[in-house]
Design a protein around this motif. Structure first.
Motif, PDB file in Angstrom:
ATOM      1  N   PHE A  17      24.844   5.372  72.308  1.00 60.60           N
ATOM      2  CA  PHE A  17      25.517   4.161  72.768  1.00 60.60           C
ATOM      3  C   PHE A  17      24.508   3.028  72.984  1.00 60.60           C
ATOM      4  O   PHE A  17      24.788   1.863  72.662  1.00 60.60           O
ATOM      5  CB  PHE A  17      26.270   4.431  74.057  1.00 60.60           C
ATOM      6  CG  PHE A  17      27.629   5.074  73.845  1.00 60.60           C
ATOM      7  CD1 PHE A  17      27.937   5.703  72.655  1.00 60.60           C
ATOM      8  CD2 PHE A  17      28.594   5.052  74.843  1.00 60.60           C
ATOM      9  CE1 PHE A  17      29.173   6.294  72.443  1.00 60.60           C
ATOM     10  CE2 PHE A  17      29.836   5.628  74.641  1.00 60.60           C
ATOM     11  CZ  PHE A  17      30.122   6.254  73.444  1.00 60.60           C
TER      12      PHE A  17
ATOM     13  N   GLU B 101      24.688  -0.560  71.220  1.00 58.61           N
ATOM     14  CA  GLU B 101      24.783  -1.776  72.025  1.00 58.61           C
ATOM     15  C   GLU B 101      23.654  -2.740  71.704  1.00 58.61           C
ATOM     16  O   GLU B 101      23.848  -3.965  71.691  1.00 58.61           O
ATOM     17  CB  GLU B 101      24.810  -1.405  73.507  1.00 58.61           C
ATOM     18  CG  GLU B 101      26.145  -0.785  73.922  1.00 58.61           C
ATOM     19  CD  GLU B 101      26.117  -0.145  75.296  1.00 58.61           C
ATOM     20  OE1 GLU B 101      25.082  -0.292  75.992  1.00 58.61           O
ATOM     21  OE2 GLU B 101      27.125   0.495  75.666  1.00 58.61           O
TER      22      GLU B 101
ATOM     23  N   CYS C 170      27.089  -3.825  69.263  1.00 59.50           N
ATOM     24  CA  CYS C 170      28.371  -3.105  69.424  1.00 59.50           C
ATOM     25  C   CYS C 170      28.572  -2.801  70.909  1.00 59.50           C
ATOM     26  O   CYS C 170      28.355  -1.672  71.374  1.00 59.50           O
ATOM     27  CB  CYS C 170      28.384  -1.826  68.593  1.00 59.50           C
ATOM     28  SG  CYS C 170      28.215  -2.118  66.818  1.00 59.50           S
ATOM     29  N   THR C 171      28.971  -3.805  71.643  1.00 58.09           N
ATOM     30  CA  THR C 171      29.022  -3.717  73.107  1.00 58.09           C
ATOM     31  C   THR C 171      30.378  -3.287  73.641  1.00 58.09           C
ATOM     32  O   THR C 171      30.508  -3.028  74.834  1.00 58.09           O
ATOM     33  CB  THR C 171      28.664  -5.079  73.713  1.00 58.09           C
ATOM     34  OG1 THR C 171      29.546  -6.079  73.159  1.00 58.09           O
ATOM     35  CG2 THR C 171      27.223  -5.457  73.387  1.00 58.09           C
ATOM     36  N   SER C 172      31.412  -3.225  72.794  1.00 55.46           N
ATOM     37  CA  SER C 172      32.754  -2.886  73.246  1.00 55.46           C
ATOM     38  C   SER C 172      33.156  -1.523  72.708  1.00 55.46           C
ATOM     39  O   SER C 172      32.595  -1.030  71.732  1.00 55.46           O
ATOM     40  CB  SER C 172      33.766  -3.948  72.793  1.00 55.46           C
ATOM     41  OG  SER C 172      33.490  -5.195  73.404  1.00 55.46           O
TER      42      SER C 172
ATOM     43  N   LYS D 252      33.081   2.053  68.578  1.00 51.48           N
ATOM     44  CA  LYS D 252      32.082   1.257  69.306  1.00 51.48           C
ATOM     45  C   LYS D 252      31.792   0.059  68.424  1.00 51.48           C
ATOM     46  O   LYS D 252      31.283   0.209  67.309  1.00 51.48           O
ATOM     47  CB  LYS D 252      30.821   2.089  69.536  1.00 51.48           C
ATOM     48  CG  LYS D 252      29.889   1.521  70.607  1.00 51.48           C
ATOM     49  CD  LYS D 252      30.304   1.961  71.979  1.00 51.48           C
ATOM     50  CE  LYS D 252      29.225   1.627  73.028  1.00 51.48           C
ATOM     51  NZ  LYS D 252      29.128   0.210  73.349  1.00 51.48           N
TER      52      LYS D 252
ATOM     53  N   ALA E 177      31.356  -4.522  67.784  1.00 49.84           N
ATOM     54  CA  ALA E 177      31.072  -5.895  68.205  1.00 49.84           C
ATOM     55  C   ALA E 177      32.377  -6.671  68.113  1.00 49.84           C
ATOM     56  O   ALA E 177      32.978  -6.737  67.039  1.00 49.84           O
ATOM     57  CB  ALA E 177      30.019  -6.524  67.305  1.00 49.84           C
TER      58      ALA E 177
END
Length: 335
Positions: A92, A96, A100-102, A167, A169
Motif C-alpha cells: 500500500f 500511495e 494511488c491514495t484511495s 487502490k 488515484a
C-alpha cells in the motif's frame, strides 16, 4: 520526444512498476490471526436476526453457523488484531507513493469446506494472491489487489475468503497530475445541476441479469420487491430463486414506500470524496415485511433512532445515478 516514443516510455514504466507490485504476490499480508471469539450462539443469533434468516439449521443443539458468516469470525472489531507491518502495508505504501491514495472494495468470494459450530476456535492466514496491471476505471487509475484468507476451525480447513479492492488515484487528481490517460482538450464549462457536477461521482451499482429489473424500477421511481409465484413469499434483495421453496418463477410487488428504521449505522470513516460524512445508513423494514438498506435523510445523523418511521423517496446523486433513500417522519409527517 514524439507521441509514439512517449507512449512506449509510459508502457515500459508501467510494466516495470507492475513487476515491483507482483513481487508481493504470495507474501503474507499480515501476521497469522486468531479469532477474537470462538464460534458462538449469540453472534449466530444476531446475524440471523439482522439478515432475517430463520433457517432451523442455525438453532438448537446441533446448530451450525450460517456459512456466509465465515469472514465475521476473523474480524478484529474496533481495536483490530495485532499491529500491522506485513507485506500489505509495504504494498500500500508503494502504491500511495505512486499517487494511488484511495481505495474501494470491489467484490469478494467465499468457499466453504466444512460447517462451523459453536465452540470452534478460528485461526486464519491471509496472503496477497494477485496484483493486477494498471487499470483505468471511472473512479480513477490504479491496481486491483486480491487477498486470500485461509480459515481453519480447530486446526481443520474450514473455508477460504477472497477479497478484492481497487487502490487508485482519483480521476480528478489523476487528470491534474498526468497519472491517467494523455490530456484531452478541455470541454466548455456547462451549468452545474442541483446535485453539483463538480463533486466526485459515487461508485456505480453492479447491475446484472438478476437485479436489472430492480434498477429499472428505480429509474421509474418505483421500489420493486420480488414475489415467488409458488409460495408467494416476498424477498429482498433480488435473487434468482426463492429461499423458501426453490422456485425460480417470480413477479414483483410495488412497495408502498412506508417503513421503519430496523437498525442503522453512522458512517464517519473512511472518508470518500463522493460522500459527506457523518451520515446515517439504515436497515429499513418496509411495510411489506422485507428489509432494504438506504441512507436516512431529513434528520440529523445523531437523531436517527431504531423504530423511526420513514418514507421512500428517490434522490439524484449525480448526472447519471438516482438512488432510493428514506426520509425520516415525525408525527406521521415528513421532516
Amino acid at each position: 520526444m514524439d507521441e509514439e516514443g512517449r507512449r512506449r516510455g509510459d508502457a515500459a514504466a508501467d510494466e516495470a512498476f507492475h513487476r515491483r507490485l507482483k513481487a508481493y504476490e504470495g507474501r503474507p499480508a499480515a501476521a497469522p490471526g486468531v479469532g477474537k471469539d470462538i464460534v458462538n450462539e449469540p453472534m449466530i443469533r444476531h446475524w440471523c436476526e439482522a439478515m432475517g434468516d430463520a433457517n432451523p439449521a442455525y438453532t438448537g443443539s446441533g446448530a451450525i453457523a450460517p456459512p456466509t458468516m465465515l469472514q465475521a469470525w476473523t474480524m478484529g472489531g474496533l481495536t483490530g488484531h495485532s499491529p500491522g507491518g506485513g507485506a500489505q502495508d509495504e504494498l500500500f505504501a508503494l502504491l500511495e507513493a505512486a499517487g494511488c491514495t484511495s481505495v474501494v472494495a470491489t467484490d469478494c468470494e467465499q468457499e466453504y469446506l466444512r460447517p462451523l459450530r459453536p465452540g470452534d476456535r478460528i485461526t486464519f492466514r491471509t496472503v496477497i494472491e494477485s496484483v493486477s496491471p494498471r487499470k483505468t476505471t471511472k473512479l480513477g487509475t490504479g491496481h486491483f489487489i486480491t487477498t486470500r484468507t485461509d480459515i481453519r476451525a480447530d486446526g481443520e480447513p474450514a473455508g477460504t475468503h477472497r477479497f478484492r479492492i481497487l487502490k487508485y488515484a482519483p480521476a480528478a487528481l489523476a487528470a491534474s497530475e498526468d497519472l491517467a490517460a494523455p490530456e484531452a482538450p478541455a470541454a466548455p464549462a456547462a451549468p452545474r445541476p442541483a446535485h453539483d457536477a463538480g463533486k466526485p461521482r459515487r461508485p456505480r451499482p453492479v447491475v446484472n441479469r438478476d437485479n436489472a429489473g430492480f434498477w429499472e424500477g428505480v429509474a421509474g421511481h418505483t421500489l420493486l420487491i420480488q414475489r415467488c409465484l409458488s409460495c408467494r413469499t416476498l424477498r429482498f434483495p433480488w435473487l434468482p430463486g426463492c429461499n423458501g421453496c426453490g422456485c425460480e418463477q417470480w413477479d414483483t410487488v410495488r412497495a408502498s414506500g412506508a417503513g421503519t428504521v430496523y437498525s442503522y449505522v453512522v458512517m464517519h470513516h473512511p472518508p470518500f470524496p463522493a460522500f459527506d460524512p457523518p451520515y446515517a445508513v439504515g436497515l429499513i423494514e418496509l411495510a411489506e415485511g422485507v428489509r432494504t438498506v438506504g441512507n436516512v435523510v431529513g434528520a440529523p445523523y445523531d437523531q436517527v433512532r431504531i423504530g423511526m418511521p420513514v418514507r421512500l423517496e428517490f434522490r439524484q446523486v449525480d448526472e447519471e445515478l438516482e438512488l432510493p433513500v428514506f426520509r425520516a417522519l415525525r408525527g406521521g409527517s415528513v421532516v
